[in-house]
Write an enzyme that holds these catalytic residues in place. Structure first.
Site, mmCIF file in Angstrom:
data_model
loop_
_atom_site.group_PDB
_atom_site.id
_atom_site.type_symbol
_atom_site.label_atom_id
_atom_site.label_comp_id
_atom_site.label_asym_id
_atom_site.label_seq_id
_atom_site.Cartn_x
_atom_site.Cartn_y
_atom_site.Cartn_z
ATOM 1 N N HIS A 171 0.534 8.633 -6.946
ATOM 2 C CA HIS A 171 0.990 7.333 -6.437
ATOM 3 C C HIS A 171 0.537 7.484 -4.985
ATOM 4 O O HIS A 171 1.230 7.902 -4.050
ATOM 5 C CB HIS A 171 2.745 7.462 -6.281
ATOM 6 C CG HIS A 171 3.152 6.042 -6.012
ATOM 7 N ND1 HIS A 171 4.317 5.602 -6.169
ATOM 8 C CD2 HIS A 171 2.440 5.021 -5.186
ATOM 9 C CE1 HIS A 171 4.559 4.510 -5.810
ATOM 10 N NE2 HIS A 171 3.320 3.758 -5.041
ATOM 11 N N HIS B 57 -2.230 5.134 -2.380
ATOM 12 C CA HIS B 57 -2.949 3.830 -2.137
ATOM 13 C C HIS B 57 -3.951 4.219 -0.788
ATOM 14 O O HIS B 57 -3.718 4.862 0.098
ATOM 15 C CB HIS B 57 -2.068 2.864 -1.463
ATOM 16 C CG HIS B 57 -0.894 2.439 -2.345
ATOM 17 N ND1 HIS B 57 -1.170 1.294 -3.171
ATOM 18 C CD2 HIS B 57 0.230 2.886 -2.582
ATOM 19 C CE1 HIS B 57 -0.118 1.085 -4.027
ATOM 20 N NE2 HIS B 57 0.793 1.991 -3.856
ATOM 21 N N GLU C 40 11.202 -1.113 -7.024
ATOM 22 C CA GLU C 40 11.075 -0.848 -5.692
ATOM 23 C C GLU C 40 11.755 -2.254 -4.879
ATOM 24 O O GLU C 40 12.966 -2.146 -4.499
ATOM 25 C CB GLU C 40 9.866 -0.557 -5.113
ATOM 26 C CG GLU C 40 9.648 -0.267 -3.817
ATOM 27 C CD GLU C 40 8.496 0.029 -3.190
ATOM 28 O OE1 GLU C 40 8.099 0.427 -2.285
ATOM 29 O OE2 GLU C 40 7.564 -0.924 -3.848
ATOM 30 N N HIS D 286 3.464 -0.681 -10.476
ATOM 31 C CA HIS D 286 4.655 -0.486 -9.538
ATOM 32 C C HIS D 286 6.002 -1.351 -10.202
ATOM 33 O O HIS D 286 5.732 -2.498 -10.532
ATOM 34 C CB HIS D 286 4.490 -1.086 -8.163
ATOM 35 C CG HIS D 286 3.638 -0.062 -7.348
ATOM 36 N ND1 HIS D 286 2.123 0.098 -7.758
ATOM 37 C CD2 HIS D 286 3.857 0.411 -6.066
ATOM 38 C CE1 HIS D 286 1.838 1.039 -7.011
ATOM 39 N NE2 HIS D 286 2.612 1.115 -5.829
ATOM 40 N N ASP E 146 2.719 8.020 -1.462
ATOM 41 C CA ASP E 146 2.593 6.526 -1.333
ATOM 42 C C ASP E 146 1.588 6.178 -0.397
ATOM 43 O O ASP E 146 0.557 5.826 -0.675
ATOM 44 C CB ASP E 146 4.105 5.919 -1.131
ATOM 45 C CG ASP E 146 3.987 4.576 -1.452
ATOM 46 O OD1 ASP E 146 2.915 3.901 -2.090
ATOM 47 O OD2 ASP E 146 5.152 3.902 -1.385
#
Length: 338
Positions: free
Chosen positions: A26, A28, A201, A198, A279
């Site tokens: 995970h 980005h 969250e 995703h 993340d």
């Protein structure tokens, strides 16, 4: 997995945690720019550095993320950022990384979407070696027109033989539910492309359920709010769905108020498989080794529980079989010295 939510009986060194083979699932791309590279790019293009640290809400974080994307001013910048992701991976004992990218968010600024994808794949391939490699998850932005979701799927399918390993889904899950994209992910599933959305969250357990039942997801990025509904936890267990959890991110983006409130312990105690991830480390200061250290110090995980998380990260990934088997053997042989 058995875990003890107390002070761990052993303090593990960074060297111990680097030596544990693991996958980062995970991450980005724009949120993984190395800080020194971000400063160089900001100076080159006379742009502000995005803010870091705790954010008041997800909206404030989105502004910072867009500033980070703006730092990438050329395809060569993209190649560099992608290659440097594997530098960071090696520093943390990460043998396999899955990187999220949403090409339509560049809106043609660097050229056609194909050029963006190829630059990232080229950068990842140029830095790969026996100790670290990566695959690319092409993402759908929930907030863009549905035509852009189709575009992301077309790109993912076109480049799956060059390193694309899944179709992601990101952005505002509260206002743009996953059900809007069921057709796109259905076509991805028909083509054998895994769904890696995703959920759980910015919206609750129902968002996780939708991704499992409507998109066919077997891995969920974040997913921690599944803990709000025992029936959704049961669904994850029934279908063997794993969660790619990012504890530092969840606190810094105020998804949870503090680590003491984080549902990771309850999820693990329930038997839900999890991986630990960073993340967007550019903004949050997280490292993969740091997340494992945090799981030990804050949640009391003993070495066997950390090894089980590392194993989950590998077996639930799209890591090539030969690389995965070598890494799993390394997990089995891991003996921390701390």
């Amino acid at each position: 997995m058995t875990a003890r939510w107390t002070v761990p009986t052993r303090t593990l060194s960074s060297a111990d945690l680097v030596a544990l083979p693991k996958a980062e699932l995970h991450l980005h791309l724009e949120g993984a720019i190395r800080p020194e590279t971000a400063r160089e790019l900001a100076d080159r293009y006379d742009l502000p550095l995005p803010r870091t640290g705790r954010f008041t809400d997800l909206g404030e974080f989105v502004v910072a993320y867009e500033q980070a994307r703006d730092l990438i001013g050329s395809l060569e910048d993209l190649r560099r950022v992608a290659a440097e992701i594997l530098t960071t991976a090696r520093e943390n004992g990460v043998v396999w990384t899955e990187v999220h990218l949403i090409p339509p968010t560049y809106a043609g600024r660097l050229g056609p979407d194909e050029a963006v994808v190829e630059a990232v794949l080229d950068g990842l391939a140029s830095a790969a070696g026996p100790d670290a490699a990566a695959g690319l998850i092409i993402g759908v932005n929930r907030m863009l027109p549905v035509a852009d979701a189709d575009r992301s799927l077309s790109l993912a399918l076109a480049y799956r033989d060059r390193g694309v390993v899944g179709l992601g889904l990101a952005a505002d899950e509260a206002r743009f539910p996953a059900s809007l994209f069921e057709d796109v992910f259905g076509r991805a599933a028909d083509a054998g492309l895994p769904a890696v959305p995703h959920a759980g969250e910015g919206a609750g357990a129902g968002s996780v359920r939708t991704c499992v039942e409507r998109l066919g997801a077997r891995r969920i990025n974040h997913g921690i709010r599944a803990a709000e509904d025992p029936a959704v936890v049961d669904l994850l267990l029934e279908r063997g769905v794993s969660l790619d959890v990012c504890p530092t991110s969840n606190v810094e983006l105020q998804i949870v108020p503090d680590l003491a409130s984080h549902p990771l312990p309850r999820l693990i105690e329930s038997g839900v498989p999890v991986s630990l991830n960073t993340d967007c480390p550019l903004f949050l200061g997280a490292t993969t080794v740091g997340e494992y250290a945090l799981a030990s110090s804050a949640f009391g995980l003993e070495p066997d529980a950390l090894a089980a998380i590392a194993r989950t990260s590998l077996v639930t990934s799209s890591c090539p079989a030969d690389r995965r088997e070598r890494a799993l053997a390394g997990v089995a042989d891991w003996r921390p010295t701390g």
